[in-house]
Design a protein around this motif. Structure first.
Motif, PDB file in Angstrom:
ATOM      1  N   GLU A   1     -21.115 -33.230  10.923  1.00 29.00           N
ATOM      2  CA  GLU A   1     -20.010 -32.819  10.051  1.00 29.00           C
ATOM      3  C   GLU A   1     -20.521 -32.695   8.619  1.00 29.00           C
ATOM      4  N   THR A   2     -20.227 -31.576   7.993  1.00 30.19           N
ATOM      5  CA  THR A   2     -20.479 -31.426   6.569  1.00 30.19           C
ATOM      6  C   THR A   2     -19.140 -31.323   5.857  1.00 30.19           C
ATOM      7  N   ARG A   3     -19.051 -31.964   4.713  1.00 26.90           N
ATOM      8  CA  ARG A   3     -17.803 -31.977   3.962  1.00 26.90           C
ATOM      9  C   ARG A   3     -18.044 -31.480   2.537  1.00 26.90           C
ATOM     10  N   ASN A   4     -17.545 -30.289   2.275  1.00 26.99           N
ATOM     11  CA  ASN A   4     -17.551 -29.726   0.913  1.00 26.99           C
ATOM     12  C   ASN A   4     -18.941 -29.695   0.280  1.00 26.99           C
ATOM     13  N   LEU A   5     -19.933 -29.229   1.044  1.00 27.81           N
ATOM     14  CA  LEU A   5     -21.298 -29.160   0.516  1.00 27.81           C
ATOM     15  C   LEU A   5     -21.397 -28.122  -0.594  1.00 27.81           C
TER      16      LEU A   5
END
Length: 362
Positions: free
Chosen positions: A9-13
């Motif tokens: 999961e990536t969050r707001n990269l």
């Protein structure tokens, strides 16, 4: 019922270079056994995204999680070798001085016997056991790619990041190597994030497509949904050639030379463009130029004059010069159809295959 934890999961990269956001607010979720294709044009930030996830480049903002564990934010940074992530690239990056066995064994942990057992298991999976003592220069491109796959799978990564790994293969090899690679990764329940700029490859491989543009995700979804329910003109155009009609909405109707199109949700006076693909234009082969116009279910026929026709292999592309606006309209017809330049024909558009968007302003 508790929702499953994403494998990746990536969050707001966010990643900036010289003050410009190359990756901007990018959020993704990939589950075990899922293949997600990060699809977009060159320079949109795809490879930078992979480098941040792998840990070889640090993001400016945002978070990266693996199996519910924080790998990286502005404070935390787990080293690349501790993230459980495998990497495959366009250049296979095999060590020329090492045999196939040595390349696959590189980076494996355990006793000598354990390493040997794992290498032979992997080479058997990719059908290269007979080449165990060969060197990379003795192998074909497809065989080298399978060695690179075996090496990447050796440590049993939870996530595999793939940056256009099949683009160096010729068309004859590509489909087979690609399909076998995904079969093996899915069998290991590996989450796969694959970067490509080729829509056909994404459609063939992906469980989910993330369409990337100018550093952000413009649309995500299953391949069919992204193709058939695009969010804007650019999303349509990324997968195929397009035709476009401009119109003004009145009473939720857009009037065009091809008849009326429904335009719900647009206020009166809104300028819109009606987008449709070349394969969704129909030629009325039964109508002679002097006869009466029929009343087709696909709207009003419009008159076009053949400008150019080309055979493309399994289909023919015909370009028509239309009476209205002197514009060109492209039509795809299955099989061989090469009408003479100057021939007059009547065309209609499939209403169920059209997209109506607000007119984009430059």
């Amino acid at each position: 019922m508790q929702s499953p934890t994403p494998r990746l999961e990536t969050r707001n990269l966010v990643r900036r270079f010289d003050g410009r956001a190359v990756v901007n607010n990018l959020t993704l979720r990939i589950f075990p056994g899922q293949v997600t294709c990060l699809l977009g044009p060159s320079g949109c930030g795809k490879s930078t995204t992979l480098r941040m996830i792998a840990g070889v480049e640090q993001q400016d903002e945002g978070e990266i999680w693996v199996d519910g564990r924080l790998m990286s934010d502005r404070v935390t940074r787990v080293p690349p070798e501790q993230r459980g992530i495998g990497l495959m690239f366009q250049d296979f990056a095999l060590f020329p001085h090492l045999s196939v066995f040595g390349n696959v064994a590189f980076g494996l942990r355990g006793s000598k016997a354990q390493k040997r057992e794992r290498v032979l298991e992997l080479l058997n999976q990719v059908d290269l056991l007979r080449y165990v003592d060969c060197y990379p220069h003795q192998l074909s491109g497809g065989e080298q790619q399978r060695v690179a796959l075996a090496r990447a799978m050796g440590p049993r990564p939870r996530i595999m990041l793939m940056d256009e790994p099949f683009s160096g293969l010729d068309n004859r090899l590509r489909d087979g190597v690609r399909d076998e690679t995904l079969r093996l990764l899915k069998a290991e329940n590996t989450a796969v994030l694959l970067v490509t700029h080729e829509p056909e490859e994404a459609m063939r491989m992906a469980d989910e497509i993330a369409l990337m543009r100018d550093g952000h995700i413009a649309q995500t979804g299953a391949p069919y949904n992204v193709y058939s329910r695009p969010v804007d003109h650019d999303a349509v155009a990324f997968f195929s050639d397009t035709n476009s009609l401009r119109a003004e909405v009145h009473g939720a109707i857009a009037q065009t030379p091809f008849g009326q199109f429904l335009a719900p949700g647009f206020t009166d006076g809104t300028e819109v463009e009606i987008i449709f693909r070349p394969q969704h234009v129909k030629i009325d082969f039964d109508r002679s130029d002097g006869g009466p116009l029929p009343t087709p279910k696909d709207g009003t026929p419009a008159r076009g004059i053949v400008e150019r026709a080309r055979f493309m292999g399994s289909e023919s592309l015909i370009e028509f010069r239309m009476d209205f606006n002197d514009s060109l309209l492209r039509v795809l017809v299955p099989g061989v159809f090469i009408p003479n330049k100057g021939k007059v024909m009547w065309l209609t558009i499939r209403r169920d295959k059209c997209f109506v968007f607000p007119l984009a302003r430059d």
